[in-house]
Design a protein around this motif. Structure first.
Motif, PDB file in Angstrom:
ATOM      1  N   GLU A 291     -39.460  23.230   7.958  1.00 31.20           N
ATOM      2  CA  GLU A 291     -38.874  24.574   8.078  1.00 31.20           C
ATOM      3  C   GLU A 291     -37.570  24.388   8.980  1.00 31.20           C
ATOM      4  N   SER A 292     -37.599  24.116  10.212  1.00 29.42           N
ATOM      5  CA  SER A 292     -36.509  24.403  11.073  1.00 29.42           C
ATOM      6  C   SER A 292     -35.518  23.179  10.317  1.00 29.42           C
ATOM      7  N   ARG A 293     -35.910  22.218   9.708  1.00 27.80           N
ATOM      8  CA  ARG A 293     -34.903  21.224   9.076  1.00 27.80           C
ATOM      9  C   ARG A 293     -34.173  21.851   8.070  1.00 27.80           C
ATOM     10  N   ILE A 294     -34.848  22.699   7.171  1.00 28.41           N
ATOM     11  CA  ILE A 294     -34.178  23.386   6.284  1.00 28.41           C
ATOM     12  C   ILE A 294     -33.342  24.445   6.656  1.00 28.41           C
ATOM     13  N   TRP A 295     -33.635  24.928   7.784  1.00 31.53           N
ATOM     14  CA  TRP A 295     -32.812  26.441   8.300  1.00 31.53           C
ATOM     15  C   TRP A 295     -31.579  25.849   9.304  1.00 31.53           C
ATOM     16  N   MET A 296     -32.085  24.720   9.495  1.00 35.34           N
ATOM     17  CA  MET A 296     -30.782  23.996  10.658  1.00 35.34           C
ATOM     18  C   MET A 296     -29.471  24.021  10.050  1.00 35.34           C
ATOM     19  N   PRO A 297     -29.227  23.666   8.922  1.00 34.96           N
ATOM     20  CA  PRO A 297     -27.675  23.713   8.617  1.00 34.96           C
ATOM     21  C   PRO A 297     -27.392  25.226   8.322  1.00 34.96           C
ATOM     22  N   VAL A 298     -27.995  25.811   7.918  1.00 34.75           N
ATOM     23  CA  VAL A 298     -27.787  27.367   7.711  1.00 34.75           C
ATOM     24  C   VAL A 298     -27.521  28.080   9.045  1.00 34.75           C
ATOM     25  N   GLU A 299     -28.455  27.563  10.107  1.00 37.91           N
ATOM     26  CA  GLU A 299     -28.285  28.176  11.405  1.00 37.91           C
ATOM     27  C   GLU A 299     -27.065  27.742  12.081  1.00 37.91           C
ATOM     28  N   LEU A 300     -26.856  26.247  11.888  1.00 36.20           N
ATOM     29  CA  LEU A 300     -25.614  25.836  12.398  1.00 36.20           C
ATOM     30  C   LEU A 300     -24.336  26.246  11.987  1.00 36.20           C
ATOM     31  N   PHE A 301     -24.237  26.635  10.498  1.00 34.86           N
ATOM     32  CA  PHE A 301     -22.947  27.208   9.788  1.00 34.86           C
ATOM     33  C   PHE A 301     -22.951  28.703  10.483  1.00 34.86           C
ATOM     34  N   ALA A 302     -24.097  29.451  10.579  1.00 34.28           N
ATOM     35  CA  ALA A 302     -23.971  30.687  11.026  1.00 34.28           C
ATOM     36  C   ALA A 302     -23.418  30.771  12.429  1.00 34.28           C
ATOM     37  N   ARG A 303     -24.029  29.656  13.127  1.00 39.56           N
ATOM     38  CA  ARG A 303     -23.464  29.608  14.757  1.00 39.56           C
ATOM     39  C   ARG A 303     -22.036  29.509  14.836  1.00 39.56           C
ATOM     40  N   ARG A 304     -21.496  28.308  13.780  1.00 40.67           N
ATOM     41  CA  ARG A 304     -20.113  27.998  13.886  1.00 40.67           C
ATOM     42  C   ARG A 304     -19.210  29.141  13.476  1.00 40.67           C
ATOM     43  N   PHE A 305     -19.889  30.087  12.432  1.00 40.39           N
ATOM     44  CA  PHE A 305     -19.242  31.027  11.931  1.00 40.39           C
ATOM     45  C   PHE A 305     -18.951  32.123  13.008  1.00 40.39           C
ATOM     46  N   VAL A 306     -20.003  32.475  13.640  1.00 40.18           N
ATOM     47  CA  VAL A 306     -20.029  33.529  14.710  1.00 40.18           C
ATOM     48  C   VAL A 306     -18.878  32.965  15.816  1.00 40.18           C
ATOM     49  N   VAL A 307     -19.046  31.701  16.122  1.00 39.74           N
ATOM     50  CA  VAL A 307     -18.112  31.333  17.228  1.00 39.74           C
ATOM     51  C   VAL A 307     -16.810  31.200  16.633  1.00 39.74           C
ATOM     52  N   GLY A 308     -16.357  30.805  15.358  1.00 40.14           N
ATOM     53  CA  GLY A 308     -15.162  30.862  14.985  1.00 40.14           C
ATOM     54  C   GLY A 308     -14.438  32.320  14.795  1.00 40.14           C
ATOM     55  N   LEU A 309     -15.299  33.148  14.350  1.00 41.91           N
ATOM     56  CA  LEU A 309     -14.866  34.583  14.382  1.00 41.91           C
ATOM     57  C   LEU A 309     -14.665  35.244  15.520  1.00 41.91           C
ATOM     58  N   GLY A 310     -15.448  34.895  16.715  1.00 44.58           N
ATOM     59  CA  GLY A 310     -15.062  35.229  18.187  1.00 44.58           C
ATOM     60  C   GLY A 310     -13.712  34.612  18.489  1.00 44.58           C
ATOM     61  N   ALA A 311     -13.470  33.512  18.420  1.00 45.12           N
ATOM     62  CA  ALA A 311     -12.307  32.846  18.693  1.00 45.12           C
ATOM     63  C   ALA A 311     -11.210  33.286  17.758  1.00 45.12           C
ATOM     64  N   ALA A 312     -11.163  33.628  16.600  1.00 48.22           N
ATOM     65  CA  ALA A 312     -10.147  34.147  15.721  1.00 48.22           C
ATOM     66  C   ALA A 312      -9.785  35.549  16.364  1.00 48.22           C
ATOM     67  N   VAL A 313     -10.651  36.270  16.804  1.00 44.81           N
ATOM     68  CA  VAL A 313     -10.542  37.504  17.239  1.00 44.81           C
ATOM     69  C   VAL A 313      -9.772  37.472  18.467  1.00 44.81           C
ATOM     70  N   VAL A 314     -10.351  36.772  19.370  1.00 45.97           N
ATOM     71  CA  VAL A 314      -9.550  36.510  20.946  1.00 45.97           C
ATOM     72  C   VAL A 314      -7.914  36.028  20.541  1.00 45.97           C
ATOM     73  N   LEU A 315      -8.165  35.083  19.845  1.00 47.33           N
ATOM     74  CA  LEU A 315      -6.659  34.513  19.414  1.00 47.33           C
ATOM     75  C   LEU A 315      -5.879  35.714  19.081  1.00 47.33           C
ATOM     76  N   SER A 316      -6.386  36.259  17.938  1.00 47.24           N
ATOM     77  CA  SER A 316      -5.449  37.335  17.333  1.00 47.24           C
ATOM     78  C   SER A 316      -4.884  38.489  18.526  1.00 47.24           C
ATOM     79  N   VAL A 317      -5.841  38.891  19.222  1.00 44.75           N
ATOM     80  CA  VAL A 317      -5.637  39.842  20.431  1.00 44.75           C
ATOM     81  C   VAL A 317      -4.462  39.030  21.405  1.00 44.75           C
ATOM     82  N   ALA A 318      -4.744  38.010  21.545  1.00 45.27           N
ATOM     83  CA  ALA A 318      -3.714  37.294  22.596  1.00 45.27           C
ATOM     84  C   ALA A 318      -2.388  37.181  21.883  1.00 45.27           C
ATOM     85  N   LEU A 319      -2.348  36.871  20.673  1.00 47.96           N
ATOM     86  CA  LEU A 319      -0.971  36.974  19.912  1.00 47.96           C
ATOM     87  C   LEU A 319      -0.363  38.084  19.860  1.00 47.96           C
TER      88      LEU A 319
END
Lengths: 193, 152
Positions: free
Chosen positions: B76-104
């Motif tokens: 089960e964790s193998r099935i969810w691993m890619p989804v979890e990985l994607f979700a984690r990357r998405f959240v990290v990416g979103l956070g980075a984008a927000v920080v960058l936008s504010v800085a710019l």
């Protein structure tokens, strides 16, 4: 490889080297104790299989990172007690939030080895039931130490190893547990000839 | 030794954890103390009753059932691993984008144009200074300077 003769330390090492059969042997070796710890702590036999499985799943996840310096059983025992107490706590919270007080905590009484029989033995069964109820009313510390002694038949030293306390402390705790029990079973202690 | 001390020894004796000297002392005491004798008998009976509870036994197949559960959880964790990985990357990416936008936004925000005070450029001023000057009974040096440069 057959692990039946291996000691606990070798089993843990084999598991850490990737052999799941070593874990299977650990489960086989300790399933009885884990089941009874859960049973004695929760008082409900129908909880035992699920909680025992949860305990061993936790053990599987954590076993890779431990070194067995003292007793593997003491580590397993603590996990079993914690899992059971957590579950009881969750249920208590659920009961409080749902205002469901219909469940009788004493509805799942244990069975006794010879409770079925003629009058004098029925009296014995009744007496044992009293003891069981009193046991359930003891504090966790007292019940644990008493059950390790009476039910698992461990020596004071073995109990000390499990609970990480001295033999002297075990002796005192067992005595205190019996004193608590004596208060709860006054008739038992005073009327018996 | 009082009764309580003796009973502590009785408790250890019932468990087979009392040395010979202690056992002798307890037996001597009990020979003349029916109360402690009853206590010892009751302790033994309670022990027997606790031990009479039928132990729970799990089936022989339990270890295999645990392993099956372990494997099911891993699958089960193998099935969810890619989804979890994607979700984690998405959240990290979103956070980075927000920080960058504010800085710019902070970096490239056009500065407010410097507008010369109207009284310095010769235009009719309705600035606060002018209005204050007109209402001052005893203007200060600065007030006077403002009045001079402001075409009234």
């Amino acid at each position: 490889m057959n692990y039946a003769e291996s000691d606990d330390r070798s089993l843990v090492q084999a598991f850490q080297n990737g052999d799941e059969r070593a874990f299977e042997e650990i489960v086989r070796r300790y399933q009885r104790q884990v089941a009874n710890v859960i049973y004695m702590t929760s008082g409900t036999p129908q909880d035992v299989p699920d909680l025992a499985q949860e305990v061993f799943l936790k053990i599987y996840k954590s076993l890779g990172g431990i070194t067995v310096e003292h007793s593997l059983f003491s580590w397993i025992y603590r996990i079993a007690v914690n899992v059971t107490i957590d579950e009881l706590r969750r249920r208590k919270i659920r009961r409080m939030t749902s205002l469901d007080f219909s469940g009788d905590p004493e509805e799942n009484e244990p069975t006794f080895r010879d409770s079925s029989l003629p009058d004098d033995q029925l009296v014995s069964a009744e007496r044992r039931e009293q003891v069981w109820k009193a046991l359930r009313k003891l504090s966790d510390t007292s019940r644990t130490v008493l059950l390790l002694r009476e039910y698992e038949e461990l020596s004071y030293k073995e109990i000390g190893d499990i609970l990480h306390i001295s033999e002297q402390a075990v002796k005192s705790r067992i005595f205190r547990a019996r004193e608590e029990l004596k208060e709860l079973l006054k008739d038992y202690f005073e009327v018996r000839p | 030794m009082n009764h309580r001390d003796i009973r502590k020894l009785i408790s250890a004796m019932v468990d087979g954890e009392l040395d010979d000297a202690g056992t002798k002392r307890v037996n001597e005491h009990m020979a003349s103390c029916p109360s402690c004798t009853r206590y010892a008998r009751a302790l033994r009976a309670v022990s027997a009753d606790i031990r009479s509870v039928i132990p729970i036994t799990l089936p022989d197949t339990f270890p295999l059932a645990v392993l099956r559960a372990v494997h099911a959880e891993q699958a089960e964790s193998r099935i969810w691993m890619p989804v979890e990985l994607f979700a984690r990357r998405f959240v990290v990416g979103l956070g980075a984008a927000v920080v960058l936008s504010v800085a710019l936004a902070m970096t490239i925000r056009p500065e407010e144009p410097v507008v010369a005070e109207p009284y310095l450029t010769g235009e009719l001023s309705d600035s606060t200074a002018t209005r204050i000057l007109l209402t001052k009974e005893t203007p200060s040096k600065n007030d006077l300077l403002l009045a001079v440069v402001s075409p009234e």
